[in-house]
Design an enzyme around this catalytic site. Structure first.
Site, PDB file in Angstrom:
ATOM      1  N   GLU A 155      53.838   2.940   9.468  1.00  0.00           N
ATOM      2  CA  GLU A 155      54.351   1.699   8.883  1.00  0.00           C
ATOM      3  C   GLU A 155      53.360   1.165   7.851  1.00  0.00           C
ATOM      4  O   GLU A 155      52.153   1.124   8.092  1.00  0.00           O
ATOM      5  CB  GLU A 155      54.534   0.662   9.990  1.00  0.00           C
ATOM      6  CG  GLU A 155      54.869  -0.730   9.513  1.00  0.00           C
ATOM      7  CD  GLU A 155      54.736  -1.755  10.622  1.00  0.00           C
ATOM      8  OE1 GLU A 155      55.322  -2.850  10.494  1.00  0.00           O
ATOM      9  OE2 GLU A 155      54.030  -1.470  11.617  1.00  0.00           O
TER      10      GLU A 155
ATOM     11  N   LYS B 279      63.374  -2.815   7.667  1.00  0.00           N
ATOM     12  CA  LYS B 279      63.224  -3.215   9.066  1.00  0.00           C
ATOM     13  C   LYS B 279      64.167  -4.363   9.420  1.00  0.00           C
ATOM     14  O   LYS B 279      64.222  -5.376   8.722  1.00  0.00           O
ATOM     15  CB  LYS B 279      61.768  -3.612   9.332  1.00  0.00           C
ATOM     16  CG  LYS B 279      61.460  -3.887  10.798  1.00  0.00           C
ATOM     17  CD  LYS B 279      59.984  -4.206  10.986  1.00  0.00           C
ATOM     18  CE  LYS B 279      59.650  -4.457  12.450  1.00  0.00           C
ATOM     19  NZ  LYS B 279      58.239  -4.822  12.645  1.00  0.00           N
TER      20      LYS B 279
ATOM     21  N   CYS C  69      57.723  -0.150  13.820  1.00  0.00           N
ATOM     22  CA  CYS C  69      56.840  -0.936  14.667  1.00  0.00           C
ATOM     23  C   CYS C  69      57.524  -1.342  15.968  1.00  0.00           C
ATOM     24  O   CYS C  69      58.006  -0.498  16.708  1.00  0.00           O
ATOM     25  CB  CYS C  69      56.322  -2.148  13.898  1.00  0.00           C
ATOM     26  SG  CYS C  69      54.941  -3.004  14.714  1.00  0.00           S
TER      27      CYS C  69
END
Length: 542
Positions: free
Chosen positions: A292, A361, A414
Site C-alpha cells: 500500500e 480503497k 490495508c
C-alpha cells in the site's frame, strides 16, 4: 438469597467476598490475559482461562439487585484490559511525526480501548437478561457477546480486530470452520468453548452435571479438529507451471524513512523496491506485488510523472506490477485523493496502465485516512496521519481486476482485509485470488502487524481463495485457500516468492453465510432456551 449463597462453590464464594474494585481489577487482568490468545502468541488456553473467569465474575453480578449495571461494568473492564494490551501498538503510528502527533499516542490508545470496551459491556448486560445458575448461561453469554462483536465490526465504520475466532492459528484444523461459518460463526463457537470450563465451579449440583458441559465441549472440539484435519488432508495438489509465480516485496524503509523531505525521495524509494524485485531477465516471477502506498508523494504524484513510469517499465520488462499508489482527480475546483491499487503491465520495457484496472480503497481508516465530520473539525487544524490534504476519498466496493497472464484478482487495501464479505460472489464476478497490500510500518515492531496478518489469512479460508499479501514493515506472504503460508517473510527489505496457489470451489460460507450462521445461532440458542426440566428449580432463574 441465603439459599443461593449456601449453594455457592468455593470459587464463587471467593469472588463474592471480593469488593467491587477488586472484581473490576480481576476483570481487567483477565482481559489482558485474553490478549495472549491472539497473534503472535496464539496461546488458546490463556484465552479460555480469561473467558471462564469473566463468566464466574458475571455469576456474582447476577446475584445483585442492579445486576445489569454490574454486568456492564465487568464486561467493560475486561475489554479495557484486553484492548489496551491488544492495541497498544497504535501509539507507534503517532510517533512517525512525533513533533506533531507524539503526545496523542497514549491518549488515543486509551480512548479507543475505552470506546470499544462499551460493546463488551453491553454484551455482558444483554447476557444478564437471560442469565441462569446452570450451564444454560454459557450459550446466553456466547450469543450476547457475538451480537455485540458483530456490532463492533460494523457500526461507525467498524473495527473487527481481535475477534474471538482469531485465537485459532489460520491454516490449522479448527480454523477451517471459517469456511462454513466465517469468522463471526467461529467466534461464537470459540466463546462458547472458552466459557465452558466455568461450569466446573458451579455450586449445588453434582460432579456429573458440573463436568458434563466440559466433556461435551471436548468431544465437539475433537470432531471439529478431525473434520478440519480431513479438509486440509484433501487439499488439491498444485501442478508446477499451472499458475504464475508471484513475488511480494518490502522496501525495508520505516515510515519516517519513506517520507523524508528530499528532492529525490520518490526515486530513492523506487530504487529500494527495484532492488528487492530483482532483475527482469533473471526473475522467476512474472507478477510483482508492492505494498500500500509504496511510493510516497513528496515532490510529485508518481502516476502523473512519465519519467517515473518509464523507469518502472524498464525495470519490469515483461512482468506485471500491482502496487499501492496515491492518486488524485480534479472534481470541479477541488482536488480529491484516493488510496489506490494500480495494475501496471510491463510490455517490452514500457509501463502500460489501463485506467479501468485501478481500485480505490473503499473502507477508509477514521482519523488515519480521513477525519469524520471534516467540515466541523477543519477549523481546528486537525489533519489525518496520512498527511494527504483533508484525507482520502472512498471508492466503490472491490471488483475484479484483470491481471495479465493470471486469473482475475480482487485487491484489499490495508485494514480492508479484516472485514469479511468484501469479496464479490455473484456469478461471473468471483475472482481467482485475493491481493492484499498494506502498510504495517506505521505500527513499528509491535504485535499489530502479526494480528493483521492472521486476520487477512482468514479471508482466504472464508472464500476458498489464495491470498497474496505485500506488507511494508509487516508479514509479506503467499497463502493458500486453507490459510496456510506457502512462502512468507518478516524481514524488512526482503521478498517472498512462489506460485499462486489454486483456488477452491466456492465455500459454504461464501455461498450462504447468513443461512449457516442463522442455523448455528439457532442451535446455540436452543441450548439456552430448551426446557431442560431436570435442571430447573424455583430459584433457577435470576
Amino acid at each position: 438469597m441465603a439459599a443461593a449463597a449456601a449453594q455457592l462453590s468455593r470459587v464463587q464464594a471467593w469472588i463474592a467476598a471480593r469488593g467491587r474494585w477488586q472484581r473490576w481489577g480481576i476483570a481487567l487482568m483477565a482481559g489482558a490475559l485474553a490478549t495472549l490468545g491472539h497473534a503472535p502468541f496464539q496461546i488458546v488456553p490463556a484465552y479460555v482461562v480469561s473467558i471462564s473467569c469473566l463468566v464466574l465474575l458475571l455469576d456474582e453480578a447476577g446475584s445483585r439487585t442492579k445486576r445489569l449495571g454490574a454486568a456492564f461494568a465487568l464486561g467493560w473492564f475486561f475489554a479495557l484490559g484486553h484492548y489496551i494490551t491488544g492495541f497498544y501498538w497504535i501509539a507507534a503510528a503517532f510517533q512517525v511525526d512525533a513533533e506533531t502527533f507524539g503526545v496523542l499516542g497514549v491518549p488515543a490508545v486509551l480512548a479507543l480501548a475505552s470506546g470499544l470496551a462499551l460493546f463488551w459491556g453491553v454484551g455482558c448486560a444483554l447476557a444478564m437478561l437471560v442469565w441462569t445458575r446452570d450451564f444454560r448461561r454459557l450459550p446466553a453469554f456466547a450469543l450476547a457477546l457475538i451480537a455485540t462483536e458483530w456490532l463492533r465490526g460494523n457500526l461507525f465504520g467498524g473495527f473487527p480486530w481481535l475477534l474471538p475466532g482469531y485465537v485459532w492459528m489460520p491454516g490449522e484444523p479448527v480454523s477451517q470452520l471459517a469456511s462454513i461459518f466465517g469468522i463471526y460463526g467461529l467466534s461464537l463457537i470459540t466463546l462458547l468453548f472458552a466459557a465452558t470450563p466455568a461450569a466446573i465451579a458451579d455450586g449445588g449440583v453434582s460432579a456429573g452435571k458440573r463436568f458434563a458441559p466440559l466433556v461435551i465441549a471436548a468431544l465437539g472440539f475433537g470432531l471439529v479438529w478431525g473434520w478440519g484435519a480431513q479438509r486440509i488432508a484433501h487439499a488439491p495438489i498444485s501442478v508446477p507451471g499451472e499458475m504464475p509465480i508471484v513475488r511480494v516485496a518490502d522496501s525495508g524503509l520505516s515510515q519516517a524513512e519513506k517520507w523524508q523531505d528530499r528532492p529525490d525521495q520518490e526515486w530513492r524509494v523506487l530504487d529500494q523496491y527495484l532492488r528487492v524485485s530483482g532483475d527482469a531477465a533473471d526473475s522467476r516471477a512474472s507478477i510483482l506485488i508492492w505494498p500500500e502506498g509504496a511510493i510516497p508523494v513528496v515532490n510529485f504524484y508518481p502516476l502523473e510523472n512519465q519519467n517515473f513510469l518509464d523507469a518502472i517499465g524498464t525495470a519490469l520488462g515483461d512482468r506485471v506490477l500491482v502496487t499501492g499508489m496515491t492518486r488524485r482527480e480534479l472534481r470541479g475546483d477541488d482536488i480529491v485523493h484516493f488510496n489506490s491499487a494500480v495494475v501496471i503491465d510491463g510490455v517490452s520495457g514500457r509501463a502500460r496502465i489501463d485506467q479501468t484496472q485501478i481500485y480505490d480503497k473503499h473502507r477508509l481508516v477514521p482519523f488515519g485516512e480521513f477525519i469524520p465530520f471534516w467540515s466541523l473539525v477543519s477549523t481546528l487544524n486537525i489533519a489525518p496521519l496520512q498527511q494527504i490534504g483533508a484525507g482520502f476519498e472512498p471508492g466503490p466496493m472491490p471488483t475484479r481486476l484483470v491481471i495479465p497472464e493470471a486469473p482475475p484478482a480482487v485487491v484489499l487495501i490495508c485494514y480492508e482485509a479484516i472485514f469479511p464479505g468484501m469479496i464479490p460472489r455473484a456469478e461471473g464476478e468471483r475472482p481467482g485470488w485475493i491481493i492484499s497490500v498494506t502498510n504495517d510500518a506505521w505500527f513499528g515492531n509491535g504485535t499489530g502487524p502479526e494480528q493483521h496478518y492472521v486476520a487477512a489469512r482468514y479471508r482466504a479460508i472464508e472464500e476458498g481463495l489464495p491470498l497474496v499479501r505485500a506488507a511494508s514493515g509487516g508479514v509479506s506472504a503467499i497463502v493458500d485457500a486453507f490459510g496456510r503460508a506457502t512462502a512468507e517473510t518478516r524481514r524488512r527489505g526482503s521478498f517472498a516468492e512462489n506460485a499462486i496457489p489454486s483456488a477452491l470451489n466456492k465455500t459454504a460460507y461464501a455461498s450462504g453465510c447468513a443461512l449457516w450462521n442463522g442455523l448455528l445461532g439457532g442451535l446455540i440458542a436452543l441450548l439456552r432456551f430448551a426446557p431442560f426440566a431436570a435442571l430447573r428449580s424455583k430459584e433457577d432463574k435470576l
